[in-house]
Design an enzyme around this catalytic site. Sequence first.
Site, PDB file in Angstrom:
ATOM      1  N   SER A  28      -3.248   4.357   5.793  1.00 17.78           N
ATOM      2  CA  SER A  28      -4.528   3.938   5.183  1.00 17.78           C
ATOM      3  C   SER A  28      -5.694   4.251   6.109  1.00 17.78           C
ATOM      4  O   SER A  28      -6.749   4.731   5.676  1.00 17.78           O
ATOM      5  CB  SER A  28      -4.511   2.426   4.929  1.00 17.78           C
ATOM      6  OG  SER A  28      -3.569   2.098   3.948  1.00 17.78           O
ATOM      7  N   ARG A  32      -8.929   7.123   5.715  1.00 12.70           N
ATOM      8  CA  ARG A  32     -10.335   6.690   5.795  1.00 12.70           C
ATOM      9  C   ARG A  32     -11.075   7.367   6.947  1.00 12.70           C
ATOM     10  O   ARG A  32     -12.258   7.705   6.831  1.00 12.70           O
ATOM     11  CB  ARG A  32     -10.384   5.164   5.936  1.00 12.70           C
ATOM     12  CG  ARG A  32     -10.050   4.454   4.602  1.00 12.70           C
ATOM     13  CD  ARG A  32      -9.596   3.031   4.863  1.00 12.70           C
ATOM     14  NE  ARG A  32      -9.456   2.238   3.654  1.00 12.70           N
ATOM     15  CZ  ARG A  32      -8.371   2.223   2.863  1.00 12.70           C
ATOM     16  NH1 ARG A  32      -7.342   3.016   3.147  1.00 12.70           N
ATOM     17  NH2 ARG A  32      -8.323   1.439   1.798  1.00 12.70           N
ATOM     18  N   GLY A 100      -1.938   8.073  -3.836  1.00 10.09           N
ATOM     19  CA  GLY A 100      -2.833   7.266  -4.676  1.00 10.09           C
ATOM     20  C   GLY A 100      -4.101   6.890  -3.928  1.00 10.09           C
ATOM     21  O   GLY A 100      -5.202   6.871  -4.508  1.00 10.09           O
ATOM     22  N   ARG A 128       0.155   7.675 -12.548  1.00 10.02           N
ATOM     23  CA  ARG A 128      -0.369   6.391 -12.063  1.00 10.02           C
ATOM     24  C   ARG A 128      -1.761   6.079 -12.641  1.00 10.02           C
ATOM     25  O   ARG A 128      -2.533   6.992 -12.953  1.00 10.02           O
ATOM     26  CB  ARG A 128      -0.378   6.392 -10.529  1.00 10.02           C
ATOM     27  CG  ARG A 128       1.050   6.475  -9.991  1.00 10.02           C
ATOM     28  CD  ARG A 128       1.110   6.423  -8.502  1.00 10.02           C
ATOM     29  NE  ARG A 128       0.612   5.168  -7.969  1.00 10.02           N
ATOM     30  CZ  ARG A 128       0.428   4.930  -6.679  1.00 10.02           C
ATOM     31  NH1 ARG A 128       0.702   5.879  -5.805  1.00 10.02           N
ATOM     32  NH2 ARG A 128      -0.017   3.774  -6.275  1.00 10.02           N
ATOM     33  N   SER A 172      -6.987  -5.051  -5.293  1.00  3.87           N
ATOM     34  CA  SER A 172      -6.722  -3.659  -4.924  1.00  3.87           C
ATOM     35  C   SER A 172      -7.726  -3.154  -3.889  1.00  3.87           C
ATOM     36  O   SER A 172      -8.924  -3.052  -4.164  1.00  3.87           O
ATOM     37  CB  SER A 172      -6.764  -2.755  -6.160  1.00  3.87           C
ATOM     38  OG  SER A 172      -6.818  -1.401  -5.751  1.00  3.87           O
ATOM     39  N   ASP A 320       3.016  -3.377   0.224  1.00  6.73           N
ATOM     40  CA  ASP A 320       3.851  -2.179   0.364  1.00  6.73           C
ATOM     41  C   ASP A 320       5.223  -2.503   0.954  1.00  6.73           C
ATOM     42  O   ASP A 320       6.068  -1.615   1.097  1.00  6.73           O
ATOM     43  CB  ASP A 320       3.140  -1.149   1.254  1.00  6.73           C
ATOM     44  CG  ASP A 320       1.926  -0.548   0.550  1.00  6.73           C
ATOM     45  OD1 ASP A 320       1.878  -0.594  -0.694  1.00  6.73           O
ATOM     46  OD2 ASP A 320       1.023  -0.047   1.243  1.00  6.73           O
ATOM     47  N   ARG A 351       8.369  -0.089  -8.425  1.00  7.30           N
ATOM     48  CA  ARG A 351       9.206  -0.549  -7.305  1.00  7.30           C
ATOM     49  C   ARG A 351      10.080  -1.746  -7.667  1.00  7.30           C
ATOM     50  O   ARG A 351      11.105  -1.969  -7.011  1.00  7.30           O
ATOM     51  CB  ARG A 351       8.344  -0.858  -6.080  1.00  7.30           C
ATOM     52  CG  ARG A 351       7.876   0.418  -5.424  1.00  7.30           C
ATOM     53  CD  ARG A 351       7.192   0.199  -4.104  1.00  7.30           C
ATOM     54  NE  ARG A 351       6.961   1.504  -3.482  1.00  7.30           N
ATOM     55  CZ  ARG A 351       5.978   1.781  -2.656  1.00  7.30           C
ATOM     56  NH1 ARG A 351       5.109   0.847  -2.313  1.00  7.30           N
ATOM     57  NH2 ARG A 351       5.863   2.988  -2.149  1.00  7.30           N
TER      58      ARG A 351
END
Length: 450
Positions: A28, A32, A100, A128, A172, A320, A351
């Site tokens: 992540s 970024r 994603g 997705r 999210s 996750d 999942r």
Amino acid sequence: MTAQTSDRWVVSPVRSLAGQVGVPGDKSVSHRALMLGGIADGVTSVEGFLESEDCLATLEALRALGVSIDQPSASCVRIQGVGIEGLRGSDQPLDMGNAGTAMRLFMGLLASQNFDSILVGDQSLMRRPMERAAAPLRLMGARIETRDGKPPVVIRGTPALRGIDFKMPMASAQVKSAVMLAALRGSGVTQVTEPAPTRDHTERMLACFGVELQREGSTVSLQGGQRLRGTHVNVPGDFSSAAFFLVAGCIAEAGEIALRGVGMNPTRTGLLDILRLMGADIAVSNLATRGPEPTADLLIRPSKLRGIDVPLELVPLAIDEFPIFFIAAACAEGRSLLRGAEELRVKESDRLATMSEGLSALGVPHRLLTDGMQLEGRGGPGSVFQAGCIDSHGDHRIAMSFAVASLQAGGEIEILDTANVATSFPGFAGRARELGLNLRDGATGVRTSG
Ligand code: S3P
């Protein structure tokens, strides 16, 4: 880049695991760092970058948008920022691969440009949901089309976006980040309120680039029209990658695992809290903050785990980690229950369904729920998992989770469709073997290069 050479693993039972390993950079944070570096004024250097397929998709997309990026070594990246108005359109669709995060964050970044863009991805990503990011961006004036809510995402660049006050319907971080990235070029103030805390890497990193934001309770606000200053970013080890070794160290019957430089952002470490509530013996030392994120060293010892009702507030903070949590829960004494985790249905695979299928194949009693799972833990030591074959459905975290299950297995576990491990943790197989897992390339019987 280091790629897995096999689509299939065979993992034989072992009972002990020991050693010290580093975990790769945070996925992540790496995405970024690239994106913010790309739109900053001046140079950004990134240390500890995760050179995985997902992050390389972001890197290549930025190059296609006119950003010059050097990679002097696998984990070091130097970005020549083009400034907030400096991106230029690509004449090709931008391929986000399996990522994603890349797709949703680029939606925010590209919505306010003076050119159009098309975002595509691999088979999993093309299934997705993207409306969750498109809908708030449209409220800002963006023109974005999806196909039945899914990619391809067509973005008609609209430089005159306006600030909004957005109450996110789901927890999210990707949606929050997409709106904040669009808000950078919007007029007025944008506010995003989250229903529960989600990872705050975008907020921390924007601050590193000199952007002023305010947080009040569950609301982040940001004044549009701010510029970013190039900076140096230290990427911590990915807690989500460390998670496999956290559980491995707990369910092993002997040995001790030391992990160095693991990211300890409290919006990411929900699994650590969950495992400790289950009785895990995990010691944290050398807490330090270098750059936007805190890190620490972790020492994990074999632990007698108890079943748990996962506290609802920890669900987004461990989102996750549930594939590997289910492996821990199967090895715990007594029943475990996860609810409020319907977001797992729209990850790289469904999942909940994929884990349920795999747990059934290995004989673990459980009940699949619409928003979670109930598991009957066997309480090791012993053979919690029967020998069997797992289809990971191309989901990296499912494949790695079932490799860890070999520590409490009665026979060989075969895991299919493992190539996507390279999207988040290239080198997992090698590091798992260094610690003592007996993991082989199923195709040839030769160990993989990863
Ligand atoms: C991510 C946020 C989470 C997480 C994903 C990475 C991010 O997704 O599952 O792996 O980098 O912002 P959501 O924000 O959709 O929950």
